[in-house]
Scaffold this active site. Structure first.
Site, PDB file in Angstrom:
ATOM      1  CG  ASP A  58      72.561  -9.773  51.135  1.00  0.00           C
ATOM      2  OD1 ASP A  58      71.939 -10.843  50.945  1.00  0.00           O
ATOM      3  OD2 ASP A  58      72.717  -9.274  52.258  1.00  0.00           O
ATOM      4  CB  SER A 138      68.160 -29.218  51.222  1.00  0.00           C
ATOM      5  OG  SER A 138      68.632 -30.042  52.264  1.00  0.00           O
ATOM      6  CE1 TYR A 151      69.459 -24.715  53.986  1.00  0.00           C
ATOM      7  CE2 TYR A 151      69.066 -26.937  54.800  1.00  0.00           C
ATOM      8  CZ  TYR A 151      69.575 -26.083  53.840  1.00  0.00           C
ATOM      9  OH  TYR A 151      70.193 -26.610  52.722  1.00  0.00           O
ATOM     10  CE  LYS A 155      68.038 -24.814  50.764  1.00  0.00           C
ATOM     11  NZ  LYS A 155      68.474 -24.172  49.486  1.00  0.00           N
TER      12      LYS A 155
END
Length: 253
Positions: A58, A138, A151, A155
């Site tokens: 992980d 991204s 998110y 990024k």
């Protein structure tokens, strides 16, 4: 770094989607490839009769990451390329997202890549050839990301981290980021309404289609090679020319 045809690479989240495409390309290049994830995929990436190794890890846990790198180095005696691919986020309203949700998204998409980069750098700095780290970023980190705000913020942080680490860890270690656009994967097919939805989205992109995992993998292969020996701290956009601004369509009716 060493020539990619005799190096050792790790691809986080390499069991499916973009990560699997990257792992397969690096195997085809002749690299020894390790993938990691919380659970082993039903089928490991393979190419040219060679198969990736799997490590259960992980990446949100620095302890697990460091232990994994120790095992990889013990087996192979070197480490040349780390690809920070693991990441993602379900859609959620930022106004109601729980603190735990936001923390876990940041851990997976920003802190996880930092843990991997630190562990890779620890080994690479001891090698004459150094090494290369590639962060899969991204377009969500380079433009607004409504529905996945945390998110997108993670990024964006990964892009900043890439530039800072490239300055801190050179000349032994090169670090670059790929700004990934819309990619046609099984998960994307479900998200965008099947094949017809993906075709509509692809039609709005200058290159007329969504990216394929191979498109991202080809750039990783370049960044893993001596052909990119003077490329570090770069943000390479692989998005087919970018998304058409909505106002242009609205202005045309």
């Amino acid at each position: 770094m060493a020539d990619k045809n005799r190096g050792v690479a790790l691809v986080t989240g390499g069991g499916r989607g973009i990560g699997k495409g990257i792992a397969e390309r690096l195997l085809a290049d002749g690299m020894t490839v390790v993938i990691c994830g919380r659970s082993e995929p039903a089928e490991l990436p393979s190419a040219d009769g060679r198969t990736a190794e799997f490590e259960a890890c992980d990446v949100r846990s620095a302890e697990e990451v460091n232990a994994m790198f120790d095992r990889i180095y013990a087996r192979h005696g070197r480490f040349d390329l780390a690809v920070n691919n693991a990441g993602g986020s379900p859609e959620t309203d930022a106004a109601t997202a729980s603190p735990r949700f936001s923390e876990r998204i940041l851990q997976l998409n920003l802190l996880g890549p930092l843990h991997v980069a630190q562990a890779a750098n620890r080994i690479m700095q001891t090698q004459d050839e150094g090494g290369s780290i590639v962060n899969i970023a991204s377009v969500s980190g380079a433009r607004p990301s409504p529905g996945t705000a945390v998110y997108g913020a993670a990024k964006a942080g990964l892009l900043s981290l890439t530039q800072s680490l490239a300055m801190e860890w050179g000349p032994k270690v090169r670090i670059n980021a790929i700004i990934v656009g819309l990619v046609a994967t099984e998960a994307a097919e479900e998200h965008y309404g099947g094949e017809d939805g993906m075709k509509r989205i692809g039609a709005m992109l200058p290159l007329g289609r969504m990216a394929r995992p191979k498109d991202i993998a080809d750039v990783v292969s370049f960044l893993a090679s001596d052909d990119s020996a003077y490329v570090s701290g770069a943000q390479i956009a692989v998005h087919g020319g970018g998304e058409r601004p909505l106002f242009l369509s609205l202005a045309q009716g």
